[in-house]
Design a protein around this motif. Structure first.
Motif, mmCIF file in Angstrom:
data_model
loop_
_atom_site.group_PDB
_atom_site.id
_atom_site.type_symbol
_atom_site.label_atom_id
_atom_site.label_comp_id
_atom_site.label_asym_id
_atom_site.label_seq_id
_atom_site.Cartn_x
_atom_site.Cartn_y
_atom_site.Cartn_z
ATOM 1 N N PRO A 78 -2.006 11.998 6.428
ATOM 2 C CA PRO A 78 -1.048 12.490 5.436
ATOM 3 C C PRO A 78 -1.147 11.730 4.121
ATOM 4 C CG PRO A 78 0.061 11.118 7.060
ATOM 5 C CD PRO A 78 -1.347 11.288 7.537
ATOM 6 N N VAL A 79 -0.769 12.397 3.051
ATOM 7 C CA VAL A 79 -0.775 11.784 1.723
ATOM 8 C C VAL A 79 0.246 10.661 1.672
ATOM 9 C CG1 VAL A 79 -0.277 12.159 -0.726
ATOM 10 C CG2 VAL A 79 -1.562 13.878 0.579
ATOM 11 N N ARG A 80 -0.187 9.526 1.150
ATOM 12 C CA ARG A 80 0.704 8.378 0.955
ATOM 13 C C ARG A 80 0.838 8.081 -0.539
ATOM 14 N NH1 ARG A 80 -2.241 3.938 4.553
ATOM 15 N NH2 ARG A 80 -3.964 4.829 3.357
ATOM 16 N N ARG A 81 1.932 7.416 -0.875
ATOM 17 C CA ARG A 81 2.161 7.067 -2.272
ATOM 18 C C ARG A 81 0.995 6.222 -2.791
ATOM 19 N NH1 ARG A 81 6.497 6.929 -5.730
ATOM 20 N NH2 ARG A 81 6.491 5.313 -7.346
ATOM 21 N N GLY A 82 0.501 6.580 -3.951
ATOM 22 C CA GLY A 82 -0.636 5.879 -4.540
ATOM 23 C C GLY A 82 -1.963 6.560 -4.295
#
Length: 320
Positions: A78-82
């Motif tokens: 999943p997409v993570r912050r940054g």
């Protein structure tokens, strides 16, 4: 179009690509927020990955608050912050009963690159946790977008609600590197590249010789992916150095932020552009760029001499 490359943040040219709102919507960092949940209110038809057909309720107004819906599951991390997210998308403004298309990357033929953590709050929220292959629909209220001021320069009026349909194609974390074993170059006239480690600048030893007069490209890691074509958006890690003194002028590994550019569109110095086109995804390249192919407006800010040769180490992470 102005040439662009990935230099230290103090002199970075992260301006929007011509004609695209993709990066323009990534510039604002607005505070505030609304609760989630609710109905996105719009109907989206079409297969994930293809241009969607979006229908708004006839004569309807957007509800208050943020809402999102996943229409197609993705796979992978999943997409993570940054993360740098590569996605195709359409976006609309919605104010009262009036709607208008703002941007459509499907028609443009080149996806957008979103640097998460630097977007308007609602767009950051829509991408968070999404997986490659997923289609996400989000209704973003003004408080999570451009508020009462809007962004007239890019067609967003005061109080507009934004609607996004996003097809996530890929996401790259700050520690991304190409797989494969790095080759050791035996040419004493070329820089020696040591191990590349996330969070640190790559170790590069410059030879005590004059730099080559022609553009020189060596493959350090053989990539098994597709060949990069002109016009594709390329996600990359990079390091840029001055041959004369070995000074590191910029390093995405050290900065912790994957970078991107559209190959063949003069968004990079000419020598690096030439080296990327025709390379394979998954490759690590050593690129020595002579002054004639390394011209850029930012050279003077970095106190480079007109005669200075640039040296790049580049990981080609993906091309779209």
């Amino acid at each position: 179009m102005r040439r662009r490359f990935l230099v230290p943040r103090s002199v970075s040219f992260r301006s929007p690509a011509a004609g695209s709102l993709a990066v323009a919507l990534a510039v604002g960092l607005l505070a505030g927020g609304c609760g989630g949940g609710g109905d996105v209110q719009v109907e989206v038809k079409g297969k994930a990955g293809a241009e969607p057909s979006v229908s708004f309720p006839k004569g309807g107004k957007p509800d208050a608050g943020y809402a999102e819906k996943s229409l197609h599951d993705g796979k992978g991390a999943p997409v993570r912050r940054g993360d740098l997210v590569v996605a195709d998308y359409v976006s609309y403004r919605w104010n009262g009963a009036k709607t208008r298309l703002l941007d459509d990357t499907y028609k443009a033929g080149v996806p957008a690159a979103f640097q998460t953590g630097k977007l308007v709050k609602g767009l950051d929220r829509a991408l968070a946790g999404a997986r490659p292959g997923e289609r996400v629909v989000a209704r973003v209220p003004p408080a999570d977008a451009y508020g009462a001021d809007g962004d007239p320069a890019h067609g967003v009026s005061a109080g507009d609600t934004l609607v996004y349909v996003l097809d996530v194609r890929a996401a790259f974390g700050k520690n991304a590197v190409v797989p494969g074993r790095q080759q050791t170059l035996d040419d004493p006239k070329l820089p020696k590249v040591g191990p590349v480690a996330p969070g640190r600048a790559a170790s590069v030893l410059m030879p005590q010789t004059a730099p080559p007069k022609a553009l020189t490209t060596q493959t350090l890691v053989d990539g098994g992916g597709p060949v990069v074509a002109s016009g594709q958006l390329v996600a990359m890690q990079y390091q840029m150095m001055n041959w004369r003194d070995g000074q590191v002028l910029g390093s995405s590994w050290q900065d912790g932020e994957v970078h991107w550019a559209v190959a063949g569109r003069q968004q990079l110095v000419a020598g690096l552009d030439q080296a990327l086109v025709g390379s394979r995804v998954g490759s690590r390249l050593l690129v020595v760029v002579p002054p004639a192919l390394g011209k850029a407006a930012w050279r003077s800010r970095l106190q480079l001499k007109p005669s200075d040769t640039l040296v790049f180490v580049v990981d080609v992470l993906g091309a779209y």
